[in-house]
Every structure is written in structure tokens, then in C-alpha cells.
Motif scaffolding. Structure first.
Motif, PDB file in Angstrom:
ATOM      1  N   ILE A 131       0.957  -1.152  -0.050  1.00 22.55           N
ATOM      2  CA  ILE A 131       0.008   0.139  -0.124  1.00 22.55           C
ATOM      3  C   ILE A 131       0.938   1.263   0.060  1.00 22.55           C
ATOM      4  CG2 ILE A 131      -1.561   1.337   1.364  1.00 22.55           C
ATOM      5  CD1 ILE A 131      -2.912  -0.764  -0.026  1.00 22.55           C
ATOM      6  N   ALA A 132       2.024   1.142   0.888  1.00 23.97           N
ATOM      7  CA  ALA A 132       2.920   2.199   0.887  1.00 23.97           C
ATOM      8  C   ALA A 132       3.566   2.632  -0.602  1.00 23.97           C
ATOM      9  CB  ALA A 132       3.994   2.323   1.837  1.00 23.97           C
ATOM     10  N   GLY A 133       4.064   1.478  -1.030  1.00 25.01           N
ATOM     11  CA  GLY A 133       4.511   1.596  -2.422  1.00 25.01           C
ATOM     12  C   GLY A 133       3.447   2.296  -3.590  1.00 25.01           C
ATOM     13  N   ASN A 134       2.305   1.823  -3.366  1.00 25.72           N
ATOM     14  CA  ASN A 134       1.115   2.304  -4.156  1.00 25.72           C
ATOM     15  C   ASN A 134       0.997   4.048  -4.168  1.00 25.72           C
ATOM     16  OD1 ASN A 134      -1.240   0.304  -5.745  1.00 25.72           O
ATOM     17  ND2 ASN A 134       0.400  -0.739  -4.588  1.00 25.72           N
ATOM     18  N   LEU A 135       1.009   4.273  -2.774  1.00 25.43           N
ATOM     19  CA  LEU A 135       0.750   5.790  -2.323  1.00 25.43           C
ATOM     20  C   LEU A 135       2.051   6.680  -2.891  1.00 25.43           C
ATOM     21  CD1 LEU A 135      -0.499   5.444   1.102  1.00 25.43           C
ATOM     22  CD2 LEU A 135      -1.883   5.901  -0.931  1.00 25.43           C
ATOM     23  N   PHE A 136       3.143   6.098  -2.580  1.00 25.26           N
ATOM     24  CA  PHE A 136       4.225   6.747  -3.224  1.00 25.26           C
ATOM     25  C   PHE A 136       4.365   6.814  -4.491  1.00 25.26           C
ATOM     26  CE2 PHE A 136       6.128   5.526   1.018  1.00 25.26           C
ATOM     27  CZ  PHE A 136       5.940   6.879   1.713  1.00 25.26           C
ATOM     28  N   ALA A 137       4.130   5.959  -5.412  1.00 27.15           N
ATOM     29  CA  ALA A 137       4.042   5.822  -6.902  1.00 27.15           C
ATOM     30  C   ALA A 137       3.153   6.773  -7.540  1.00 27.15           C
ATOM     31  CB  ALA A 137       3.793   4.317  -7.188  1.00 27.15           C
ATOM     32  N   PHE A 138       2.019   6.825  -6.408  1.00 23.16           N
ATOM     33  CA  PHE A 138       0.961   7.909  -6.998  1.00 23.16           C
ATOM     34  C   PHE A 138       1.447   9.380  -7.187  1.00 23.16           C
ATOM     35  CE2 PHE A 138      -2.622  10.832  -6.299  1.00 23.16           C
ATOM     36  CZ  PHE A 138      -3.641  10.496  -7.354  1.00 23.16           C
ATOM     37  N   VAL A 139       2.275   9.634  -6.143  1.00 23.27           N
ATOM     38  CA  VAL A 139       2.942  11.049  -6.224  1.00 23.27           C
ATOM     39  C   VAL A 139       4.058  11.159  -7.333  1.00 23.27           C
ATOM     40  CG1 VAL A 139       4.830  12.420  -5.121  1.00 23.27           C
ATOM     41  CG2 VAL A 139       2.875  10.961  -3.555  1.00 23.27           C
ATOM     42  N   LEU A 140       4.502  10.053  -7.747  1.00 22.84           N
ATOM     43  CA  LEU A 140       5.248   9.998  -9.170  1.00 22.84           C
ATOM     44  C   LEU A 140       4.536  10.313 -10.212  1.00 22.84           C
ATOM     45  CD1 LEU A 140       7.868   7.487  -8.303  1.00 22.84           C
ATOM     46  CD2 LEU A 140       8.196   9.811  -7.718  1.00 22.84           C
ATOM     47  N   PHE A 141       3.339   9.512 -10.376  1.00 23.43           N
ATOM     48  CA  PHE A 141       2.457   9.543 -11.441  1.00 23.43           C
ATOM     49  C   PHE A 141       1.608  11.001 -11.697  1.00 23.43           C
ATOM     50  CE2 PHE A 141       1.388   5.058 -10.535  1.00 23.43           C
ATOM     51  CZ  PHE A 141       2.202   4.406 -11.317  1.00 23.43           C
ATOM     52  N   VAL A 142       1.765  11.685 -10.630  1.00 18.77           N
ATOM     53  CA  VAL A 142       0.941  13.014 -10.586  1.00 18.77           C
ATOM     54  C   VAL A 142       2.158  14.291 -10.992  1.00 18.77           C
ATOM     55  CG1 VAL A 142      -1.035  12.488  -9.389  1.00 18.77           C
ATOM     56  CG2 VAL A 142       0.810  13.513  -8.165  1.00 18.77           C
ATOM     57  N   SER A 143       3.278  13.780 -10.742  1.00 17.20           N
ATOM     58  CA  SER A 143       4.409  14.941 -10.575  1.00 17.20           C
ATOM     59  C   SER A 143       4.405  15.516 -12.133  1.00 17.20           C
ATOM     60  CB  SER A 143       5.749  14.392 -10.412  1.00 17.20           C
ATOM     61  OG  SER A 143       5.878  13.223 -11.323  1.00 17.20           O
ATOM     62  N   PRO A 144       4.115  14.979 -13.183  1.00 19.53           N
ATOM     63  CA  PRO A 144       4.136  15.629 -14.604  1.00 19.53           C
ATOM     64  C   PRO A 144       2.976  16.795 -14.938  1.00 19.53           C
ATOM     65  CG  PRO A 144       4.515  13.372 -14.765  1.00 19.53           C
ATOM     66  CD  PRO A 144       3.952  13.437 -13.464  1.00 19.53           C
ATOM     67  N   ILE A 145       1.802  16.679 -14.001  1.00 18.90           N
ATOM     68  CA  ILE A 145       0.774  17.435 -14.139  1.00 18.90           C
ATOM     69  C   ILE A 145       1.236  18.782 -14.431  1.00 18.90           C
ATOM     70  CG2 ILE A 145      -1.168  18.403 -12.960  1.00 18.90           C
ATOM     71  CD1 ILE A 145      -1.782  15.688 -11.913  1.00 18.90           C
ATOM     72  N   PRO A 146       2.174  19.560 -13.781  1.00 16.40           N
ATOM     73  CA  PRO A 146       2.214  21.032 -13.926  1.00 16.40           C
ATOM     74  C   PRO A 146       2.787  21.014 -15.448  1.00 16.40           C
ATOM     75  CG  PRO A 146       3.294  20.437 -11.939  1.00 16.40           C
ATOM     76  CD  PRO A 146       2.740  19.211 -12.530  1.00 16.40           C
ATOM     77  N   THR A 147       3.615  20.122 -16.028  1.00 17.33           N
ATOM     78  CA  THR A 147       4.330  20.226 -17.354  1.00 17.33           C
ATOM     79  C   THR A 147       2.914  20.329 -18.322  1.00 17.33           C
ATOM     80  OG1 THR A 147       6.381  19.116 -16.854  1.00 17.33           O
ATOM     81  CG2 THR A 147       5.569  19.119 -18.999  1.00 17.33           C
ATOM     82  N   PHE A 148       1.898  19.558 -18.335  1.00 16.42           N
ATOM     83  CA  PHE A 148       0.736  19.401 -19.001  1.00 16.42           C
ATOM     84  C   PHE A 148       0.013  20.426 -18.895  1.00 16.42           C
ATOM     85  CE2 PHE A 148       2.909  15.212 -19.263  1.00 16.42           C
ATOM     86  CZ  PHE A 148       2.581  14.827 -20.828  1.00 16.42           C
ATOM     87  N   ARG A 149      -0.069  20.983 -17.639  1.00 19.62           N
ATOM     88  CA  ARG A 149      -1.043  22.202 -17.692  1.00 19.62           C
ATOM     89  C   ARG A 149      -0.450  23.134 -18.419  1.00 19.62           C
ATOM     90  NH1 ARG A 149      -1.950  22.593 -11.231  1.00 19.62           N
ATOM     91  NH2 ARG A 149      -4.078  21.445 -10.973  1.00 19.62           N
ATOM     92  N   ARG A 150       0.737  23.560 -18.503  1.00 19.66           N
ATOM     93  CA  ARG A 150       1.684  24.387 -19.368  1.00 19.66           C
ATOM     94  C   ARG A 150       1.352  24.008 -20.812  1.00 19.66           C
ATOM     95  NH1 ARG A 150       8.253  25.749 -19.155  1.00 19.66           N
ATOM     96  NH2 ARG A 150       8.282  26.573 -21.082  1.00 19.66           N
ATOM     97  N   ILE A 151       1.480  22.736 -21.123  1.00 22.54           N
ATOM     98  CA  ILE A 151       1.124  22.176 -22.519  1.00 22.54           C
ATOM     99  C   ILE A 151      -0.142  22.662 -22.897  1.00 22.54           C
ATOM    100  CG2 ILE A 151       1.002  20.217 -24.216  1.00 22.54           C
ATOM    101  CD1 ILE A 151       3.179  19.194 -22.734  1.00 22.54           C
TER     102      ILE A 151
END
Length: 235
Positions: free
Chosen positions: A20-40
Motif C-alpha cells: 500500500i505504501a508503494g502504491n501511495l508513493f508511486a501515485f505521487v510520481l504519477f501526478v508529478s508531470p501534471i504542471p508540465t501538461f498544464r503548461r502544454i
């Protein structure tokens, strides 16, 4: 309940908690590109950003997703869940990239995306029709290890960049921390499940995470003036 039963219960709880901890920390990585795609989306252009990291991430998630399915590896459903979520995020990012890319990039990304689906379909077909358990798990497991280790090329690039520039400007602390914690969590999950196909690559990832954190604290105190961002060239 016997002592053996109690130990097994504690063992199962610890294994589940690590997953579960691995899933939660992975989710942080998955959402990290969001600022880049907001800019795009705002600029309606992919500018100098590259879509390749998301293609690599997608094939990695798909292979690891398949490895985590009960038909391949019973009992590690949390590997399936985390990579299912990751695959959805990467598909969304790639779709946005294709929509806003210029024609040449658009065609290239579409071709690569179709290539990813073709490779994944081939892996699924080969593993089902040519392998029986436990050989099926070994076949997909080795592919997942190769895929995961290849993903470490990015952290190695960042580590080299930090050492060369003596600056942590291009290595966000919280992203490095999340990467380390995710790798450590899945390393523990793999150890609890006695699955080297999970523990070995994530153990390597955890070591690289430690190196990034050590470099961060080594060079963050001696930051120079900010340079022009390099992220645009490979984000």
C-alpha cells in the motif's frame, strides 16, 4: 491462535502495508508531470518537451501490470493495481501530448504508441500460449526486471548532472524522496513475497534514491545562481 498463525498474520499485514505504501508513493510520481501538461494545455504547444519518457513509462507499467495479474503471478495484486493506475496516467499524458504536438511529433508519438501496444500484445500472447506456470512468471518477470532497470537511466542522468553542475536545481527534493520511498516500499513488498523480480530492481532503485538524497544534502547548501532550466529538453 497458534504462534505460527500469529506470525503469519503479522507477516501478511506487514506485506500488505509495504504494498500500500508503494502504491501511495508511486501515485505521487504519477501526478508529478501534471504542471508540465498544464503548461502544454495552456500554450496549446508541446514546445521543446519530449514525449519519450511517457512512452517508456507506459511500456514499463504495462509489462509490470501484466506481471502482477493472477494469471501470471498470483498473490501480488498490489503490483497490478499500482501499474494499472500508472498506465492510465501515462495514456492521458501521451494523449494530451499528441493533441497539442506539431504534425511531425504527433505522427512519431502515434507510431510509438502503436508500437507499445503491439509489443505488449506480443508479450501477453507469448506468455499465455508458449509458457505454463511457473515458467510464465519467470518469462514476464525477467522482462519486468529489464524494463524497470532501464527506467533507472533517468535517475543516473540526474545524478550525473548534479555532480557535474554541483547544483540540485534539476533534482526536486520531494520527487527524489518519493522515488526512494516507493522503491524501498516495493523492495520490502518483494522481500515479504519472496519475489526477486520485485525486490531486486526496486532494491537498485532504493540505492539510487539514497544517492540522490545524499547528493541533494551535499550540494543544496552550496547552490549557485539559478541556471536556465534544462527540464524542457527531456521532461
Amino acid at each position: 491462535m497458534s504462534l505460527v498463525g500469529e506470525l503469519h498474520s503479522v507477516y501478511s499485514i506487514c506485506s500488505f502495508a509495504a504494498g500500500i505504501a508503494g502504491n501511495l508513493f508511486a501515485f505521487v510520481l504519477f501526478v508529478s508531470p501534471i504542471p508540465t501538461f498544464r503548461r502544454i494545455i495552456r500554450s496549446k504547444s508541446t514546445e521543446q518537451f519530449s514525449g519519450l519518457p511517457y512512452i517508456y513509462a507506459l511500456i514499463n507499467c504495462l509489462i509490470c501490470l501484466w506481471y502482477g495479474t493472477p494469471i501470471v503471478s498470483p498473490g501480488i495484486i498490489l503490483v497490478f493495481t499500482v501499474n494499472s493506475v500508472g498506465a492510465v496516467f501515462q495514456l492521458v499524458y501521451i494523449t494530451i501530448f499528441i493533441i497539442h504536438a506539431e504534425r511531425s511529433k504527433k505522427l512519431k508519438m502515434l507510431g510509438l504508441l502503436l508500437g507499445v501496444f503491439a509489443v505488449f500484445a506480443a508479450i501477453v500472447a507469448i506468455s499465455i500460449y508458449l509458457f505454463e506456470p511457473p515458467s510464465r512468471q519467470a518469462f514476464v518477470g525477467y522482462l519486468s526486471v529489464i524494463s524497470l532497470i532501464s527506467m533507472f537511466a533517468s535517475p543516473l542522468f540526474i545524478i550525473n548532472l548534479v555532480i557535474k553542475t554541483k547544483s540540485v536545481e534539476y533534482m526536486p527534493f520531494y520527487l527524489s524522496l518519493a522515488t526512494f520511498l516507493m522503491s524501498l516500499s516495493f523492495f520490502a513488498y518483494g522481500m515479504f513475497k519472496n519475489d526477486p523480480f520485485i525486490s531486486v530492481p526496486n532494491g537498485i532503485g532504493a540505492i539510487l534514491g539514497v544517492i540522490q538524497l545524499v547528493l541533494y544534502f551535499r550540494y543544496s547548501k552550496s547552490e549557485e545562481e539559478p541556471r536556465a532550466p534544462l527540464l524542457d529538453s527531456y521532461a
